[in-house]
Scaffold this motif. Sequence first.
Motif, PDB file in Angstrom:
ATOM      1  N   ARG A   8       0.810  -1.225   0.000  1.00  0.00           N
ATOM      2  CA  ARG A   8       0.000   0.000   0.000  1.00  0.00           C
ATOM      3  C   ARG A   8       0.844   1.276   0.000  1.00  0.00           C
ATOM      4  O   ARG A   8       0.319   2.357  -0.227  1.00  0.00           O
ATOM      5  N   THR A   9       2.124   1.151   0.253  1.00  0.00           N
ATOM      6  CA  THR A   9       2.993   2.330   0.249  1.00  0.00           C
ATOM      7  C   THR A   9       3.252   2.728  -1.197  1.00  0.00           C
ATOM      8  O   THR A   9       3.684   1.925  -2.010  1.00  0.00           O
ATOM      9  N   GLN A  10       2.966   3.983  -1.504  1.00  0.00           N
ATOM     10  CA  GLN A  10       3.119   4.429  -2.889  1.00  0.00           C
ATOM     11  C   GLN A  10       4.581   4.712  -3.214  1.00  0.00           C
ATOM     12  O   GLN A  10       5.394   4.932  -2.320  1.00  0.00           O
ATOM     13  N   THR A  11       4.896   4.697  -4.501  1.00  0.00           N
ATOM     14  CA  THR A  11       6.252   5.013  -4.948  1.00  0.00           C
ATOM     15  C   THR A  11       6.622   6.406  -4.434  1.00  0.00           C
ATOM     16  O   THR A  11       5.841   7.341  -4.556  1.00  0.00           O
ATOM     17  N   GLY A  12       7.788   6.506  -3.817  1.00  0.00           N
ATOM     18  CA  GLY A  12       8.223   7.754  -3.203  1.00  0.00           C
ATOM     19  C   GLY A  12       7.882   7.824  -1.727  1.00  0.00           C
ATOM     20  O   GLY A  12       8.368   8.694  -1.010  1.00  0.00           O
ATOM     21  N   GLY A  13       7.055   6.899  -1.258  1.00  0.00           N
ATOM     22  CA  GLY A  13       6.686   6.842   0.156  1.00  0.00           C
ATOM     23  C   GLY A  13       7.760   6.135   0.967  1.00  0.00           C
ATOM     24  O   GLY A  13       8.736   5.616   0.418  1.00  0.00           O
ATOM     25  N   ALA A  14       7.578   6.098   2.277  1.00  0.00           N
ATOM     26  CA  ALA A  14       8.592   5.501   3.147  1.00  0.00           C
ATOM     27  C   ALA A  14       7.965   4.710   4.284  1.00  0.00           C
ATOM     28  O   ALA A  14       6.894   5.046   4.781  1.00  0.00           O
ATOM     29  N   ILE A  15       8.679   3.670   4.674  1.00  0.00           N
ATOM     30  CA  ILE A  15       8.364   2.915   5.885  1.00  0.00           C
ATOM     31  C   ILE A  15       9.579   3.079   6.788  1.00  0.00           C
ATOM     32  O   ILE A  15      10.715   2.858   6.365  1.00  0.00           O
ATOM     33  N   ILE A  16       9.336   3.477   8.017  1.00  0.00           N
ATOM     34  CA  ILE A  16      10.430   3.743   8.960  1.00  0.00           C
ATOM     35  C   ILE A  16      10.308   2.803  10.156  1.00  0.00           C
ATOM     36  O   ILE A  16       9.241   2.698  10.759  1.00  0.00           O
ATOM     37  N   PHE A  17      11.399   2.154  10.495  1.00  0.00           N
ATOM     38  CA  PHE A  17      11.475   1.285  11.669  1.00  0.00           C
ATOM     39  C   PHE A  17      12.348   1.976  12.702  1.00  0.00           C
ATOM     40  O   PHE A  17      13.483   2.350  12.408  1.00  0.00           O
ATOM     41  N   ASP A  18      11.845   2.122  13.908  1.00  0.00           N
ATOM     42  CA  ASP A  18      12.611   2.844  14.921  1.00  0.00           C
ATOM     43  C   ASP A  18      13.791   2.043  15.465  1.00  0.00           C
ATOM     44  O   ASP A  18      14.735   2.614  15.975  1.00  0.00           O
ATOM     45  N   HIS A  19      13.777   0.721  15.347  1.00  0.00           N
ATOM     46  CA  HIS A  19      14.873  -0.080  15.890  1.00  0.00           C
ATOM     47  C   HIS A  19      15.637  -0.857  14.825  1.00  0.00           C
ATOM     48  O   HIS A  19      16.222  -1.899  15.105  1.00  0.00           O
ATOM     49  N   TRP A  20      15.651  -0.384  13.587  1.00  0.00           N
ATOM     50  CA  TRP A  20      16.444  -1.040  12.546  1.00  0.00           C
ATOM     51  C   TRP A  20      17.933  -0.903  12.869  1.00  0.00           C
ATOM     52  O   TRP A  20      18.722  -1.805  12.664  1.00  0.00           O
ATOM     53  N   ALA A  57      12.024  -8.863  11.142  1.00  0.00           N
ATOM     54  CA  ALA A  57      10.859  -8.649  10.272  1.00  0.00           C
ATOM     55  C   ALA A  57      11.177  -7.624   9.191  1.00  0.00           C
ATOM     56  O   ALA A  57      10.788  -7.787   8.029  1.00  0.00           O
ATOM     57  N   ALA A  58      11.890  -6.572   9.545  1.00  0.00           N
ATOM     58  CA  ALA A  58      12.205  -5.506   8.589  1.00  0.00           C
ATOM     59  C   ALA A  58      13.139  -5.978   7.485  1.00  0.00           C
ATOM     60  O   ALA A  58      13.185  -5.368   6.416  1.00  0.00           O
ATOM     61  N   LYS A  59      13.859  -7.073   7.709  1.00  0.00           N
ATOM     62  CA  LYS A  59      14.743  -7.601   6.665  1.00  0.00           C
ATOM     63  C   LYS A  59      13.967  -7.974   5.407  1.00  0.00           C
ATOM     64  O   LYS A  59      14.535  -8.042   4.328  1.00  0.00           O
ATOM     65  N   GLN A  60      12.657  -8.214   5.541  1.00  0.00           N
ATOM     66  CA  GLN A  60      11.824  -8.489   4.362  1.00  0.00           C
ATOM     67  C   GLN A  60      11.884  -7.310   3.392  1.00  0.00           C
ATOM     68  O   GLN A  60      11.942  -7.501   2.186  1.00  0.00           O
ATOM     69  N   LEU A  61      11.852  -6.096   3.939  1.00  0.00           N
ATOM     70  CA  LEU A  61      11.920  -4.921   3.070  1.00  0.00           C
ATOM     71  C   LEU A  61      13.316  -4.726   2.521  1.00  0.00           C
ATOM     72  O   LEU A  61      13.480  -4.236   1.404  1.00  0.00           O
ATOM     73  N   ALA A  62      14.328  -5.103   3.277  1.00  0.00           N
ATOM     74  CA  ALA A  62      15.703  -4.985   2.786  1.00  0.00           C
ATOM     75  C   ALA A  62      15.909  -5.889   1.571  1.00  0.00           C
ATOM     76  O   ALA A  62      16.704  -5.574   0.684  1.00  0.00           O
TER      77      ALA A  62
END
Length: 106
Positions: free
Chosen positions: A56-68, A83-88
């Motif tokens: 659902r995040t559009q191109t140019g959008g961002a997802i931020i993890f506070d403990h990455w 879990a965040a490694k999926q986005l990596a």
Amino acid sequence: MANALSSNLQRLDKGPVNLQNQSAPSHSGTTHLVLSFVDTDNFTSAEAIIRVIADRTQTGGAIIFDHWTGHERHIDTIGERIAAKQLAADTRYFNLHGTGVFLRQL
């Protein structure tokens, strides 16, 4: 919207729901996200959130993890990083080196 809330409230008395390997629930409202901030500290909830917001995040959008970052200071939040490694690994996202910011590029 009231019906969706009502059905979710009715489920509360049925105990925990296993979200593993389930697709994101349908959403009749806004489907394009510009910014999402994830602060869960654990794997299960972070992974569930990613399933809901990644597409659902559009191109140019961002997802931020506070403990990455900050593994030395926040050892008890390793689940969120796993879990965040999926986005990596997701080619649609670009991680700003040294930060918890994942920009959607595709």
